[in-house]
Motif scaffolding. Structure first.
Motif, mmCIF file in Angstrom:
data_model
loop_
_atom_site.group_PDB
_atom_site.id
_atom_site.type_symbol
_atom_site.label_atom_id
_atom_site.label_comp_id
_atom_site.label_asym_id
_atom_site.label_seq_id
_atom_site.Cartn_x
_atom_site.Cartn_y
_atom_site.Cartn_z
ATOM 1 N N ASP A 66 0.852 -1.189 0.000
ATOM 2 C CA ASP A 66 0.000 0.000 0.000
ATOM 3 C C ASP A 66 0.889 1.240 0.000
ATOM 4 N N MET A 67 0.283 2.388 -0.210
ATOM 5 C CA MET A 67 1.007 3.655 -0.151
ATOM 6 C C MET A 67 0.755 4.287 1.216
ATOM 7 N N PRO A 111 5.535 5.479 -5.814
ATOM 8 C CA PRO A 111 5.182 4.451 -6.804
ATOM 9 C C PRO A 111 6.383 3.564 -7.172
ATOM 10 N N GLU A 112 7.570 4.138 -7.198
ATOM 11 C CA GLU A 112 8.766 3.353 -7.515
ATOM 12 C C GLU A 112 8.987 2.268 -6.463
ATOM 13 N N GLU A 113 8.735 2.609 -5.197
ATOM 14 C CA GLU A 113 8.867 1.616 -4.127
ATOM 15 C C GLU A 113 7.791 0.543 -4.249
ATOM 16 N N VAL A 114 6.598 0.914 -4.701
ATOM 17 C CA VAL A 114 5.544 -0.085 -4.945
ATOM 18 C C VAL A 114 6.032 -1.076 -5.984
ATOM 19 N N LEU A 115 6.580 -0.574 -7.077
ATOM 20 C CA LEU A 115 7.063 -1.462 -8.141
ATOM 21 C C LEU A 115 8.186 -2.359 -7.640
ATOM 22 N N ILE A 125 1.455 -7.481 -5.083
ATOM 23 C CA ILE A 125 0.343 -6.795 -5.733
ATOM 24 C C ILE A 125 0.298 -5.372 -5.171
ATOM 25 N N GLY A 126 0.156 -4.414 -6.071
ATOM 26 C CA GLY A 126 0.122 -3.017 -5.665
ATOM 27 C C GLY A 126 -0.616 -2.181 -6.691
ATOM 28 N N PHE A 127 -0.605 -0.869 -6.514
ATOM 29 C CA PHE A 127 -1.256 0.019 -7.473
ATOM 30 C C PHE A 127 -0.340 1.184 -7.808
ATOM 31 N N SER A 131 1.016 4.811 -16.462
ATOM 32 C CA SER A 131 2.260 5.214 -17.135
ATOM 33 C C SER A 131 3.514 4.697 -16.434
ATOM 34 N N LYS A 132 3.408 4.310 -15.177
ATOM 35 C CA LYS A 132 4.567 3.817 -14.423
ATOM 36 C C LYS A 132 4.732 2.298 -14.510
ATOM 37 N N ALA A 133 3.690 1.594 -14.926
ATOM 38 C CA ALA A 133 3.763 0.136 -15.042
ATOM 39 C C ALA A 133 4.706 -0.226 -16.184
ATOM 40 N N ASP A 134 5.636 -1.146 -15.924
ATOM 41 C CA ASP A 134 6.591 -1.540 -16.954
ATOM 42 C C ASP A 134 6.572 -3.058 -17.127
ATOM 43 N N ALA A 135 7.526 -3.583 -17.864
ATOM 44 C CA ALA A 135 7.540 -5.006 -18.200
ATOM 45 C C ALA A 135 7.779 -5.916 -16.997
ATOM 46 N N ARG A 136 8.238 -5.371 -15.879
ATOM 47 C CA ARG A 136 8.484 -6.199 -14.693
ATOM 48 C C ARG A 136 7.189 -6.601 -13.995
#
Length: 145
Positions: A66-67, A111-115, A125-127, A131-136
């Protein structure tokens, strides 16, 4: 006639000086790309983030992240997902912790820490903003705007 023209000019100038409507990026739910989950329903996402379901359909343990309360995406996420204010979500988790039933998801600040969390945990699992979602990660649910 000059007064009308002056009023029209003033109104037009005022409208042009108003800030543009805030454009909000779409929030999506992402999972670890290797966890075997391709899509989730709204109810599955709710169950994962509220601790009601601890596994994906394939048996992999869900590990939600979570954030922090101060990040604006957190309020947007819970409003779009369940129509609740952060105070209501926090009250839910306080009751769960007090009763000894559940612990809330880990909270991170960006968001970077979520990823990073999602990528480093098999059932992560996160949100984040689309635009920040990538191939990972794999987008499994898009929240309504």
């Amino acid at each position: 006639m000059p007064i009308r023209r002056l009023l029209l000019l003033c109104m037009t100038s005022w409208l042009l000086l108003q800030p543009a409507a805030e454009v909000r990026a779409e929030l999506v739910v992402v999972v670890n790309a290797r966890c075997g989950v391709a899509a989730m329903t709204r109810n599955e996402v709710i169950n994962a983030f509220f601790g009601r379901s601890r596994q994906y359909f394939n048996g992999v343990e869900t590990q939600p992240v979570d954030m922090v309360d101060t990040h604006p995406d957190r309020a947007r996420f819970y409003d779009a997902l369940v129509g609740k204010e952060l105070s209501e979500v926090n009250a839910y988790w306080s009751r769960q912790v007090f009763s000894g039933r559940l612990q809330p998801p880990v909270k991170v600040g960006t968001p970077e820490e979520v990823l990073k969390w999602v990528v480093s945990h098999p059932g992560g699992i996160g949100f984040v903003e689309l635009s920040k979602a990538d191939a990972r990660v794999r987008v499994v649910y898009e929240l309504p705007k």
